[in-house]
Design a protein around this motif. Sequence first.
Motif, mmCIF file in Angstrom:
data_model
loop_
_atom_site.group_PDB
_atom_site.id
_atom_site.type_symbol
_atom_site.label_atom_id
_atom_site.label_comp_id
_atom_site.label_asym_id
_atom_site.label_seq_id
_atom_site.Cartn_x
_atom_site.Cartn_y
_atom_site.Cartn_z
ATOM 1 N N ALA A 105 0.939 -0.840 0.274
ATOM 2 C CA ALA A 105 -0.181 0.316 -0.371
ATOM 3 C C ALA A 105 0.568 1.143 0.046
ATOM 4 O O ALA A 105 0.815 2.347 -1.112
ATOM 5 C CB ALA A 105 -1.165 0.354 1.522
ATOM 6 N N LEU A 127 -6.815 0.491 -2.244
ATOM 7 C CA LEU A 127 -5.403 0.031 -1.848
ATOM 8 C C LEU A 127 -4.879 0.953 -1.410
ATOM 9 O O LEU A 127 -4.777 1.237 -0.253
ATOM 10 C CB LEU A 127 -4.795 -1.633 -2.522
ATOM 11 C CG LEU A 127 -3.708 -1.929 -2.280
ATOM 12 C CD1 LEU A 127 -3.993 -2.639 -0.670
ATOM 13 C CD2 LEU A 127 -2.631 -2.099 -2.588
ATOM 14 N N ALA A 128 -4.010 2.104 -2.175
ATOM 15 C CA ALA A 128 -3.471 3.051 -2.428
ATOM 16 C C ALA A 128 -4.207 4.260 -1.887
ATOM 17 O O ALA A 128 -3.983 5.388 -1.383
ATOM 18 C CB ALA A 128 -2.549 3.484 -3.167
#
Length: 151
Positions: A105, A127-128
């Motif tokens: 991440a 996710l990030a």
Amino acid sequence: MRRHPLYAISNEEKIARYAHVMGDVPWSIADRAYTEAFARLPEGARRELVADLRAHLPTESQIPPTETPDDFARLMRDLHARSALVTCRHAGDVALAFVMSRTVAAFYRTGAGSLSIDRQPPWVHDLAEHETAPIDGGTTHNGRGAVTGLW
């Protein structure tokens, strides 16, 4: 905090996403992600995973003791081990933990992966925790009036 859609996907999709991330991240990131992924597994699942890997690896491969997360990360540097991993019973669990690791991440959020985030699939954006750009790329002159001069 947003709920990650990665929990509701099939094992095949988890492994496909793991393969995508493996193609993107440098080895230093992959090592740390493998360490995190192995550490997240319950002790019993770790033992089963290592036993499965040993059964699937060629006998000529040197299989070091894999008792700690760091040992597992070193083992995963071997192409045969990574290939065998996706055939193991806990492959989906490891793939999910790898992809969702803090290390991966961070790679996409602030590391080198952040430079290509706009070319990544939407699940990488999630996710990030990256806000996906609108379809028009954020331009303000996409109305009909901008093209024809009529507002």
